[in-house]
Write a protein that holds these residues in place. Structure first.
Motif, PDB file in Angstrom:
ATOM      1  N   TYR A 209       0.842  -1.201   0.000  1.00  0.00           N
ATOM      2  CA  TYR A 209       0.000   0.000   0.000  1.00  0.00           C
ATOM      3  C   TYR A 209       0.879   1.252   0.000  1.00  0.00           C
ATOM      4  CZ  TYR A 209      -3.927  -3.035   1.376  1.00  0.00           C
ATOM      5  OH  TYR A 209      -4.914  -3.996   1.424  1.00  0.00           O
ATOM      6  N   ILE A 210       1.898   1.232   0.839  1.00  0.00           N
ATOM      7  CA  ILE A 210       2.803   2.380   0.916  1.00  0.00           C
ATOM      8  C   ILE A 210       3.541   2.561  -0.400  1.00  0.00           C
ATOM      9  CG2 ILE A 210       4.855   3.291   2.083  1.00  0.00           C
ATOM     10  CD1 ILE A 210       3.865   1.839   4.631  1.00  0.00           C
ATOM     11  N   ALA A 211       4.014   1.452  -0.977  1.00  0.00           N
ATOM     12  CA  ALA A 211       4.715   1.519  -2.258  1.00  0.00           C
ATOM     13  C   ALA A 211       3.825   2.127  -3.336  1.00  0.00           C
ATOM     14  CB  ALA A 211       5.177   0.122  -2.669  1.00  0.00           C
ATOM     15  N   GLU A 212       2.558   1.764  -3.320  1.00  0.00           N
ATOM     16  CA  GLU A 212       1.615   2.296  -4.314  1.00  0.00           C
ATOM     17  C   GLU A 212       1.523   3.817  -4.237  1.00  0.00           C
ATOM     18  OE1 GLU A 212      -3.036   1.540  -5.706  1.00  0.00           O
ATOM     19  OE2 GLU A 212      -2.408   0.983  -3.679  1.00  0.00           O
ATOM     20  N   GLN A 213       1.548   4.344  -3.024  1.00  0.00           N
ATOM     21  CA  GLN A 213       1.380   5.787  -2.847  1.00  0.00           C
ATOM     22  C   GLN A 213       2.668   6.578  -3.076  1.00  0.00           C
ATOM     23  OE1 GLN A 213      -1.565   7.178  -2.815  1.00  0.00           O
ATOM     24  NE2 GLN A 213      -2.262   5.048  -2.992  1.00  0.00           N
ATOM     25  N   LEU A 214       3.784   5.893  -3.216  1.00  0.00           N
ATOM     26  CA  LEU A 214       5.026   6.593  -3.575  1.00  0.00           C
ATOM     27  C   LEU A 214       4.971   7.147  -4.993  1.00  0.00           C
ATOM     28  CD1 LEU A 214       7.663   4.218  -1.968  1.00  0.00           C
ATOM     29  CD2 LEU A 214       7.258   6.605  -1.327  1.00  0.00           C
ATOM     30  N   THR A 215       3.986   6.696  -5.780  1.00  0.00           N
ATOM     31  CA  THR A 215       3.797   7.223  -7.135  1.00  0.00           C
ATOM     32  C   THR A 215       2.473   7.965  -7.280  1.00  0.00           C
ATOM     33  OG1 THR A 215       2.828   5.117  -7.880  1.00  0.00           O
ATOM     34  CG2 THR A 215       5.210   5.384  -8.136  1.00  0.00           C
ATOM     35  N   ALA A 216       1.865   8.347  -6.177  1.00  0.00           N
ATOM     36  CA  ALA A 216       0.588   9.062  -6.226  1.00  0.00           C
ATOM     37  C   ALA A 216       0.750  10.412  -6.919  1.00  0.00           C
ATOM     38  CB  ALA A 216       0.050   9.264  -4.813  1.00  0.00           C
ATOM     39  N   ALA A 217      -0.346  10.931  -7.455  1.00  0.00           N
ATOM     40  CA  ALA A 217      -0.305  12.227  -8.122  1.00  0.00           C
ATOM     41  C   ALA A 217      -0.095  13.365  -7.125  1.00  0.00           C
ATOM     42  CB  ALA A 217      -1.599  12.452  -8.906  1.00  0.00           C
ATOM     43  N   ASP A 218      -0.601  13.184  -5.921  1.00  0.00           N
ATOM     44  CA  ASP A 218      -0.537  14.220  -4.886  1.00  0.00           C
ATOM     45  C   ASP A 218       0.820  14.172  -4.178  1.00  0.00           C
ATOM     46  OD1 ASP A 218      -0.891  15.997  -2.835  1.00  0.00           O
ATOM     47  OD2 ASP A 218      -2.481  14.879  -1.831  1.00  0.00           O
ATOM     48  N   PRO A 219       1.610  15.257  -4.246  1.00  0.00           N
ATOM     49  CA  PRO A 219       2.927  15.226  -3.585  1.00  0.00           C
ATOM     50  C   PRO A 219       2.834  15.052  -2.068  1.00  0.00           C
ATOM     51  CG  PRO A 219       2.425  17.426  -4.411  1.00  0.00           C
ATOM     52  CD  PRO A 219       1.392  16.509  -4.983  1.00  0.00           C
ATOM     53  N   GLU A 220       1.746  15.532  -1.450  1.00  0.00           N
ATOM     54  CA  GLU A 220       1.594  15.331  -0.004  1.00  0.00           C
ATOM     55  C   GLU A 220       1.473  13.849   0.314  1.00  0.00           C
ATOM     56  OE1 GLU A 220      -1.063  16.814   3.841  1.00  0.00           O
ATOM     57  OE2 GLU A 220      -1.794  17.217   1.809  1.00  0.00           O
ATOM     58  N   MET A 221       0.739  13.124  -0.512  1.00  0.00           N
ATOM     59  CA  MET A 221       0.608  11.685  -0.295  1.00  0.00           C
ATOM     60  C   MET A 221       1.948  10.982  -0.518  1.00  0.00           C
ATOM     61  SD  MET A 221      -1.111   9.055   0.583  1.00  0.00           S
ATOM     62  CE  MET A 221      -2.889   9.252   0.473  1.00  0.00           C
ATOM     63  N   ARG A 222       2.693  11.375  -1.540  1.00  0.00           N
ATOM     64  CA  ARG A 222       4.004  10.764  -1.778  1.00  0.00           C
ATOM     65  C   ARG A 222       4.938  11.030  -0.603  1.00  0.00           C
ATOM     66  NH1 ARG A 222       3.499  13.492  -6.689  1.00  0.00           N
ATOM     67  NH2 ARG A 222       5.480  14.600  -6.467  1.00  0.00           N
ATOM     68  N   PHE A 223       4.874  12.255  -0.068  1.00  0.00           N
ATOM     69  CA  PHE A 223       5.704  12.623   1.081  1.00  0.00           C
ATOM     70  C   PHE A 223       5.350  11.748   2.287  1.00  0.00           C
ATOM     71  CE2 PHE A 223       6.148  15.272   4.945  1.00  0.00           C
ATOM     72  CZ  PHE A 223       7.513  15.473   4.932  1.00  0.00           C
ATOM     73  N   GLU A 224       4.057  11.611   2.577  1.00  0.00           N
ATOM     74  CA  GLU A 224       3.636  10.799   3.718  1.00  0.00           C
ATOM     75  C   GLU A 224       3.983   9.328   3.502  1.00  0.00           C
ATOM     76  OE1 GLU A 224       2.673  11.698   6.560  1.00  0.00           O
ATOM     77  OE2 GLU A 224       2.190  13.817   6.259  1.00  0.00           O
ATOM     78  N   ALA A 225       3.886   8.874   2.259  1.00  0.00           N
ATOM     79  CA  ALA A 225       4.254   7.485   1.971  1.00  0.00           C
ATOM     80  C   ALA A 225       5.739   7.245   2.213  1.00  0.00           C
ATOM     81  CB  ALA A 225       3.877   7.139   0.531  1.00  0.00           C
TER      82      ALA A 225
END
Length: 306
Positions: A209-225
């Motif tokens: 799940y965390i790996a998936e969000q490392l490529t999210a469109a939202d930079p805040e989500m990538r940062f939190e991931a």
């Protein structure tokens, strides 16, 4: 009789004169008599000065571990003003006092101000982390978990997010479903809380799940991931973090570098060594620090000098 120093400072506060930082020791580690005296006089201190006292207590305790403002914080948690209760929660950020924990649970269950209630829920995270290491009574931890689960299931959006985040370290079997529900909710605040909870969980089941969000469109989500990846410490996340070294957001990139240092191991060391040769200007120190951390973890895991 109260200590003369405490009495003098409280007299001055009621008159609108604030104590100097050096005088704050009078509020630290209060005995029963001084605690009772402060509690009695607390409502008579002007609101701005009560807020100031707790703000200063937070700052000074962070600078000097010998200072203990737990009593003042507990008094602040019962203040009539939400702004004071909020500051008291902040001032008690390091406390694992069960009596403080009980007060925080009470705020989670019945606090009328939504911001204070969410802050109280989030502050229980440190207690549940301690519980997982056996440093908190099981009965106390169970009451906290129950209050947080109720908040995560039926509270406002902010409260639900705070409760899910705080439940991350808990081994209660009901928690994974709450984290997954928050993740799948489509609500940004809940998804961010779920990623944070996954990082706090120490459970590799969340690595994908965390790996998936490392490529999210939202930079805040990538940062939190990236933060969650470092917190989780799973070597399964190293390849995804390696890909994330191409991120074009500076804050995300710093978090990715730190996460590789936190995870460590041979693969992380190799990635950081290769990246050091091509790192953008200004990142060299961060990569060097991450490399040092990663090498130290690699040594501890395998017992072999590098």
């Amino acid at each position: 009789m109260p200590s003369p120093a405490l009495q003098r400072i409280l007299d001055a506060l009621e008159a609108g004169t604030r104590p100097r930082p050096a005088e704050f020791a009078a509020f630290s580690d209060l005995d029963r008599g001084d605690a009772s005296y402060l509690r009695e006089r607390w409502p008579h201190i002007p609101l701005a000065e009560r807020e100031f006292l707790l703000d200063e207590a937070y700052e000074l305790a962070d600078e000097d571990i010998a200072l203990d403002f737990t009593v003042m914080g507990r008094i602040g948690l019962a203040d009539a003003e939400p702004s004071v209760r909020l500051r008291a929660i902040q001032a008690l950020w390091e406390s694992l006092d069960p009596a403080v924990g009980d007060l925080l649970v009470g705020l989670v269950e019945s606090e009328p101000d939504p911001e204070v209630r969410a802050a109280a829920a989030r502050s229980l995270l440190r207690y549940l982390e301690a519980a997982e290491y056996g440093r908190l009574d099981d009965a106390v931890a169970r009451r906290m978990v129950q209050a947080l689960i109720a908040a995560a299931e039926s509270g406002s959006e902010d409260l639900r997010a705070a409760a899910v985040e705080a439940l991350g370290p808990s081994g209660d079997p009901r928690v994974p479903a709450l984290i997954e529900s928050a993740y799948e909710s489509g609500v940004p605040a809940l998804r961010l809380a779920a990623i944070r909870a996954m990082g706090y969980s120490a459970r590799d089941r969340w690595a994908e799940y965390i790996a998936e969000q490392l490529t999210a469109a939202d930079p805040e989500m990538r940062f939190e991931a990236a933060l969650a990846a470092g917190s989780l410490g799973s070597e399964e996340l190293v390849p995804a973090l390696g890909e994330a070294l191409n991120d074009d957001d500076a804050e995300v990139l710093f978090a990715v570098i730190e996460a590789l240092g936190d995870i460590g191991g041979e693969a992380a060391v190799e990635l950081l060594e290769a990246y050091l040769e091509e790192a953008p200007p200004g990142l060299e120190d961060a990569v060097e620090a991450a490399l040092e951390a990663a090498r130290g973890i690699q040594f501890r895991r395998f017992g072999e000098p590098l």
